[in-house]
Write an enzyme that holds these catalytic residues in place. Structure first.
Site, PDB file in Angstrom:
ATOM      1  N   TYR A 173      -0.183  13.212  32.082  1.00  0.00           N
ATOM      2  CA  TYR A 173       1.059  13.978  31.957  1.00  0.00           C
ATOM      3  C   TYR A 173       2.218  13.231  32.614  1.00  0.00           C
ATOM      4  O   TYR A 173       3.299  13.090  32.024  1.00  0.00           O
ATOM      5  CB  TYR A 173       0.867  15.349  32.607  1.00  0.00           C
ATOM      6  CG  TYR A 173       2.081  16.234  32.567  1.00  0.00           C
ATOM      7  CD1 TYR A 173       2.624  16.659  31.360  1.00  0.00           C
ATOM      8  CD2 TYR A 173       2.677  16.670  33.752  1.00  0.00           C
ATOM      9  CE1 TYR A 173       3.729  17.488  31.325  1.00  0.00           C
ATOM     10  CE2 TYR A 173       3.782  17.498  33.731  1.00  0.00           C
ATOM     11  CZ  TYR A 173       4.307  17.904  32.509  1.00  0.00           C
ATOM     12  OH  TYR A 173       5.414  18.722  32.483  1.00  0.00           O
ATOM     13  N   LYS A 219       5.793  11.698  30.993  1.00  0.00           N
ATOM     14  CA  LYS A 219       7.118  12.093  31.456  1.00  0.00           C
ATOM     15  C   LYS A 219       7.890  10.916  32.068  1.00  0.00           C
ATOM     16  O   LYS A 219       9.130  10.892  32.026  1.00  0.00           O
ATOM     17  CB  LYS A 219       7.002  13.245  32.459  1.00  0.00           C
ATOM     18  CG  LYS A 219       6.540  14.550  31.822  1.00  0.00           C
ATOM     19  CD  LYS A 219       7.508  15.014  30.737  1.00  0.00           C
ATOM     20  CE  LYS A 219       7.216  16.419  30.262  1.00  0.00           C
ATOM     21  NZ  LYS A 219       8.223  16.910  29.290  1.00  0.00           N
TER      22      LYS A 219
END
Length: 242
Positions: free
Chosen positions: A150, A154
């Site tokens: 994740y 990002k």
């Protein structure tokens, strides 16, 4: 004439709070959603019920044709696009050694490809003087175990936003990223026990979880006239956690 905003991921969490906030200040809002039409309709009713303008539209942010149709709707309904907030995203947590590569691909399709698809369309269509905001996470800096996939997705969002800000020189369009810390949304809370939630809430000096409204206030500032001198930045809206 009202400014026109597109908010992806607008049916829940930070996206929903952002859509409502922008609608309340007078923007006409296109509420983009992935699959839950009922939740998106609730957001539209809330904005319209408060005297604003809003319409909902389904779009997979990683599908360039659907995203183009989202922008078409904004232009056909309200006359153009001034603000784009890409709040759509998914999160799968796993240690690197155990990560399911299908989950990784699915997460990166939405978070990385989706950011490119939405910001590419925004770069082509946002009117001069407008604003683009992407959503990252403070985990990029915190680097917590199980967040590698994740956080990597990002970090790509943050790099893309800074470069796009530089590429849009001469058009008076700002591009910034808001990177919340732990925020009390189902996106963050699901799958965590109360002890974990309480521990993470104590991390920032302000000793609480963020709220969707905290992030929405920052987005509203960055996309309004008061925030127009801020450009190419990642704002870690997290209560001082890092």
């Amino acid at each position: 004439m009202a400014r026109v905003a597109i908010v992806t991921g607008g049916s829940r969490g930070i996206g929903r709070a952002t859509a409502v906030k922008l609608g309340a200040r007078g923007d006409a809002v296109v509420v983009g959603y992935a699959g839950n039409a009922d939740l998106a309709a609730e957001v539209v009713r809330e904005i319209v019920g408060a005297g604003g303008q809003a319409v909902a539209a389904q779009a997979d942010v990683a599908d360039e044709k659907q995203v183009a149709a989202l922008f078409d709707l904004a232009e056909q309904t309200y006359g153009g696009v001034d603000t784009v907030v890409n709040s759509a995203g998914i999160m799968v947590l796993s240690p690197v050694a155990d990560i399911d590569l299908d989950d990784l691909d699915r997460m990166h399709r939405t978070n990385i490809r989706g950011t490119f698809v939405v910001t590419r369309e925004a770069a082509r269509r946002v009117r001069d003087g407008g604003a683009i905001v992407t959503i990252s996470t403070s985990v990029v800096g915190l680097q917590l175990p199980s967040y590698a996939g994740y956080a990597a997705s990002k970090a790509a969002v943050e790099a893309t936003s800074l470069i796009l800000a530089r590429e849009l020189r001469g058009r008076q369009i700002t591009v910034n990223t808001v990177a919340p810390g732990p925020t009390a949304t189902s996106f963050f809370l699901d799958g965590k026990d109360q002890e974990t939630i309480d521990r993470m809430a104590k991390q920032p000096p302000l000793e609480r979880l963020g709220t969707p409204e905290d992030a929405a206030e920052m987005v509203a500032f960055l996309t309004g006239p008061q925030g127009h001198w801020i450009n190419g930045q990642t704002i870690r809206s997290n209560g001082g956690i890092i």
